[in-house]
Design an enzyme around this catalytic site. Structure first.
Site, PDB file in Angstrom:
ATOM      1  N   ASP A   1     -11.691   2.971   3.583  1.00  0.00           N
ATOM      2  CA  ASP A   1     -12.104   1.565   3.475  1.00  0.00           C
ATOM      3  C   ASP A   1     -13.623   1.444   3.401  1.00  0.00           C
ATOM      4  OD1 ASP A   1     -10.199  -0.341   3.169  1.00  0.00           O
ATOM      5  OD2 ASP A   1      -9.810  -0.647   5.303  1.00  0.00           O
TER       6      ASP A   1
ATOM      7  N   GLN B   1      -5.213  -1.280   9.539  1.00  0.00           N
ATOM      8  CA  GLN B   1      -5.031  -2.605   8.924  1.00  0.00           C
ATOM      9  C   GLN B   1      -5.646  -3.693   9.815  1.00  0.00           C
ATOM     10  OE1 GLN B   1      -3.512  -3.244   5.813  1.00  0.00           O
ATOM     11  NE2 GLN B   1      -4.355  -5.274   6.175  1.00  0.00           N
TER      12      GLN B   1
ATOM     13  N   LYS C   1       0.836  -1.206   0.000  1.00  0.00           N
ATOM     14  CA  LYS C   1       0.000   0.000   0.000  1.00  0.00           C
ATOM     15  C   LYS C   1       0.868   1.253   0.000  1.00  0.00           C
ATOM     16  CE  LYS C   1      -3.937  -2.265   2.064  1.00  0.00           C
ATOM     17  NZ  LYS C   1      -4.618  -2.700   3.291  1.00  0.00           N
TER      18      LYS C   1
END
Ligand code: NDP
Length: 303
Positions: free
Chosen positions: A121, A98, A54
């Site tokens: 997200d 995460q 990422k």
């Protein structure tokens, strides 16, 4: 004729290039480079790899990557405080915590603490609600990637019969909502669905998000259907000299499906690469909105 293979790596590269263009545009107009903050707690090996990828992709698109690595014994309060800091930080446009978190931490209140405007997200209740209500928000990355692939493969989805197998909050459910918004006629199947092969044979679009290797067989698929295989399953098999080796496979029996489908995503190299590219796309969208600018519209269709 074998199905067209929807090359997720190539489509993801195209999307990353569009994100990089949008970021360059923001910077030309005097805005700061968008910032994506990733919070990683503990030393889970798979998460380390995801975060590394990422960071690389974020910087590759001209954005700023901000990494916060916290020790495995971080407390719930310390993690909440970290999220609160990032919410207030004007150089941060997107926040990603995460998952999975170490077992002593409860992910729900952590996700709930992320500012919806920075929730790249798309997991906060606010963004889940906006999606359900058909209002603009931030859409979870994997579902967004599936929709961009379908747009590239089919174009207008109006009236298409779509079957989504799986109803998780992260994947199946948001994909079904996005397909409905795109005017497809959507059926959602799950573990209690009766006669799934028959349901599948009616689908012109089949999205498999189950988590079971090779679950959808070739004879479940309507000739010409477009198949999006979200599943990532690790199977261990014997190599030529008896050694054990691991392989990633999807939820769809790929070789069988290839003979029947019109188009299909491979695993690996299909939906997976799109997920990170969509994270960058969401960060760019969040940055545009924060500066009061119209967010870009992504399209992977042939020019
Ligand atoms: P979940 O386990 O949360 O959900 C699985 C869904 O499949 C559930 O709705 C379940 O039904 C349904 N299901 C399970 N067994 C059957 C069955 N026998 N028949 C019909 N439906 C069934 O998984 P996720 O949605 O999180 O993930 C699905 C897959 O996608 C996994 O392989 C995961 O690794 C992969 N994934 C891939 C990503 C990517 O970037 N490519 C990102 C995220 C996930 P019920 O609700 O009734 O239990």
């Amino acid at each position: 004729m074998p199905a067209q293979i929807l090359d997720g790596k190539a489509y993801a590269a195209k999307l990353r290039a569009q994100v990089a263009d949008a970021v360059a545009g923001l910077i030309r107009r005097g805005r700061p480079a968008p910032g994506l903050a990733v919070v990683l707690v503990g030393d889970d090996a798979a998460s380390q790899v995801y975060v590394r990828n990422k960071v690389k992709a974020t910087e590759g698109a001209g954005m700023r990557s901000i990494e916060h690595r916290l020790s495995a014994d971080t407390t719930q309060d310390a993690l909440l405080a970290q999220v609160a800091l990032l919410n207030r930080d004007p150089s941060v446009d997107g926040i990603l915590v995460q998952l999975p978190l170490p077992r002593h931490l409860d992910p729900a209140p952590i996700i709930a603490a992320i500012s919806p405007e920075k929730d790249v997200d798309g997991l906060t209740i606010e963004n889940v609600g906006r999606l359900a209500a058909g209002r603009p928000g931030l859409v979870p990355c994997t579902p967004l990637g599936c929709m961009l692939l379908l747009d590239a493969a089919i174009g207008d989805l109006a009236g298409k019969r779509a079957l989504v197998i799986g109803r998780s909050a992260l994947v199946g459910r948001p994909i079904a909502q996005l397909l409905t918004q795109a005017n497809a006629t959507v059926t959602v199947a799950h573990s209690k669905t009766r006669d799934l092969p028959e349901e599948s044979r009616r689908a012109e679009i089949l999205v498999a998000a189950i988590g079971q290797a090779d679950f959808v067989r070739g004879d479940w698929i309507a000739p010409g259907a477009v198949v999006i295989d979200v599943g990532i399953n690790r199977v261990v098999e014997n190599g030529p000299s008896g050694e054990q080796r691991a392989r990633l496979v999807g939820d769809v029996a790929y070789d069988e499906a290839l003979q029947v489908a019109g188009a299909i995503t491979p695993v690996p190299g299909g939906v997976g690469p799109m997920t990170i590219a969509c994270l960058l796309a969401n960060t760019a969208v969040a940055a545009h909105r924060r500066h009061g600018e119209m967010p870009p519209r992504w399209s992977l269709k042939e020019d």
